[in-house]
Each structure stands twice: as C-alpha cells, then as structure tokens.
Write a protein that holds these residues in place. Structure first.
Motif, short mmCIF file in Angstrom:
data_model
loop_
_atom_site.label_atom_id
_atom_site.label_comp_id
_atom_site.label_asym_id
_atom_site.label_seq_id
_atom_site.Cartn_x
_atom_site.Cartn_y
_atom_site.Cartn_z
N MET A 1 -1.79 11.20 9.94
CA MET A 1 -1.16 11.16 8.63
C MET A 1 -2.11 11.70 7.55
N LYS A 2 -3.40 11.39 7.66
CA LYS A 2 -4.38 11.90 6.71
C LYS A 2 -4.50 13.43 6.83
N ASP A 3 -4.46 13.94 8.05
CA ASP A 3 -4.51 15.40 8.24
C ASP A 3 -3.28 16.05 7.61
N GLN A 4 -2.12 15.44 7.78
CA GLN A 4 -0.90 15.97 7.17
C GLN A 4 -0.99 15.91 5.65
N LEU A 5 -1.55 14.83 5.13
CA LEU A 5 -1.74 14.67 3.69
C LEU A 5 -2.64 15.77 3.13
N LEU A 6 -3.73 16.07 3.84
CA LEU A 6 -4.64 17.14 3.40
C LEU A 6 -3.99 18.52 3.53
N SER A 7 -3.19 18.71 4.56
CA SER A 7 -2.47 19.99 4.71
C SER A 7 -1.49 20.20 3.56
N ASP A 8 -0.77 19.14 3.22
CA ASP A 8 0.15 19.22 2.09
C ASP A 8 -0.60 19.44 0.78
N PHE A 9 -1.79 18.86 0.67
CA PHE A 9 -2.59 19.07 -0.54
C PHE A 9 -2.98 20.54 -0.68
N LYS A 10 -3.37 21.16 0.45
CA LYS A 10 -3.76 22.58 0.40
C LYS A 10 -2.58 23.46 -0.01
N ILE A 11 -1.38 23.10 0.40
CA ILE A 11 -0.20 23.89 0.08
C ILE A 11 0.22 23.68 -1.38
N HIS A 12 0.32 22.42 -1.81
CA HIS A 12 0.87 22.10 -3.13
C HIS A 12 -0.20 21.96 -4.22
N GLY A 13 -1.44 21.68 -3.83
CA GLY A 13 -2.50 21.53 -4.82
C GLY A 13 -2.62 20.13 -5.40
N HIS A 14 -1.86 19.18 -4.87
CA HIS A 14 -1.96 17.80 -5.33
C HIS A 14 -1.40 16.87 -4.26
N PHE A 15 -1.78 15.60 -4.36
CA PHE A 15 -1.25 14.59 -3.46
C PHE A 15 0.14 14.17 -3.95
N PRO A 16 0.97 13.62 -3.07
CA PRO A 16 2.28 13.14 -3.53
C PRO A 16 2.12 11.96 -4.48
N HIS A 17 2.98 11.91 -5.49
CA HIS A 17 3.00 10.84 -6.49
C HIS A 17 1.65 10.71 -7.20
N GLN A 18 1.01 11.84 -7.44
CA GLN A 18 -0.30 11.82 -8.08
C GLN A 18 -0.17 11.53 -9.57
N GLN A 19 -1.06 10.70 -10.08
CA GLN A 19 -1.11 10.40 -11.51
C GLN A 19 -2.32 11.11 -12.09
#
Length: 149
Positions: free
Chosen positions: A56-74
């Motif tokens: 899940m952490k690897d997927q989170l980092l992959s999504d970060f590289k694509i979108h430039g932010h974590f989900p629900h980021q403040q």
C-alpha cells in the motif's frame, strides 16, 4: 502505531545532500494512525499484514509521483517570520534568565528550580496534576461562603 510515508517533490536528497545540509525543495508526509488492535498477533499473519502495508505504501508513492501529492493532502500555511522571531526571542530570553538565576542568584531560586524539577518528574512518573491556584481560591471562597450562612 503510526505509519509515516515521506515523499520528495523533485528528487530524493542523496547522502551528501544531507551531510552538507542541502534542503530538499519540497517534502510531503503522509501519516496514518494504526490502532494496535488491527495488528495481528501471530507471526505469520503479522508478516503478511506487514507485506500488505508496504505494498500500500508503494502504491501511495507511485500515486504521489503521478499526481504530485498524497490523497486528501492538507496544505500548511506559511510560517510568519515575525512570529518565529518573536517566539525565538522570548524563548532565548527566558532561557538566559533562568540560566542566570540558576547559577548566579540566591539559594532560594535554586531551591525553587530543584523542587519544580522534582515535582515535574513525580507528576510525569505517577501521572498526577495539582489543581491550579485559582481552583484553590474558588474552593476556599465557597467554603467561607457556606460557613457564613
């Protein structure tokens, strides 16, 4: 338990960047609290649970590289330079004052500092707090009021 994932916007700093104090341009942190009840007790279940969390952490980092932010980021607000300097000055002043009083002042201040440290250590160890002085005054006032009636 806390699951912390750190991502760097442009590139991850190298060891030499850390040695020479080169700050990364932008750092993002994703923090998730995991209740202890959710962690499996057996070793085999815990290992598969842990592997799942790292996937899940690897997927989170992959999504970060694509979108430039974590989900629900403040986003965090800019820190005021004036407030930072004011806080620094106040803390430095109090530190200097207490160091001066501790080493160069009368014995009573040293006794006060020693008793304050002992109180804080005991209060922390045994998890107790005394009522603030205002509560004592309020209780005394109510007692005197009831006695006069």
């Amino acid at each position: 338990m806390y699951d912390v994932t750190i991502a760097y916007k442009n590139q991850c700093p190298s060891f030499l960047d850390n040695v020479f104090g080169v700050d990364p341009s932008e750092v993002h942190m994703h923090v998730r609290r995991i209740p202890v009840k959710e962690i499996p007790a057996s070793e085999t279940k815990a290992s598969s649970w842990l592997i799942n969390k790292f996937q899940m952490k690897d997927q989170l980092l992959s999504d970060f590289k694509i979108h430039g932010h974590f989900p629900h980021q403040q986003n965090e607000n800019e820190i005021s330079t004036f407030k930072s300097l004011l806080s620094f000055t106040v803390i430095l002043s109090f530190t200097a004052m207490f160091i001066y009083f501790t080493f160069f002042s009368v014995v009573w201040f040293k006794v006060y500092v020693g008793l304050s440290c002992a109180y804080l250590a005991l209060a922390t160890r045994f998890n107790f707090q005394l009522m603030p002085l205002s509560n004592y005054v309020h209780a005394l006032y109510n007692t005197n009021k009831q006695n006069s009636e």
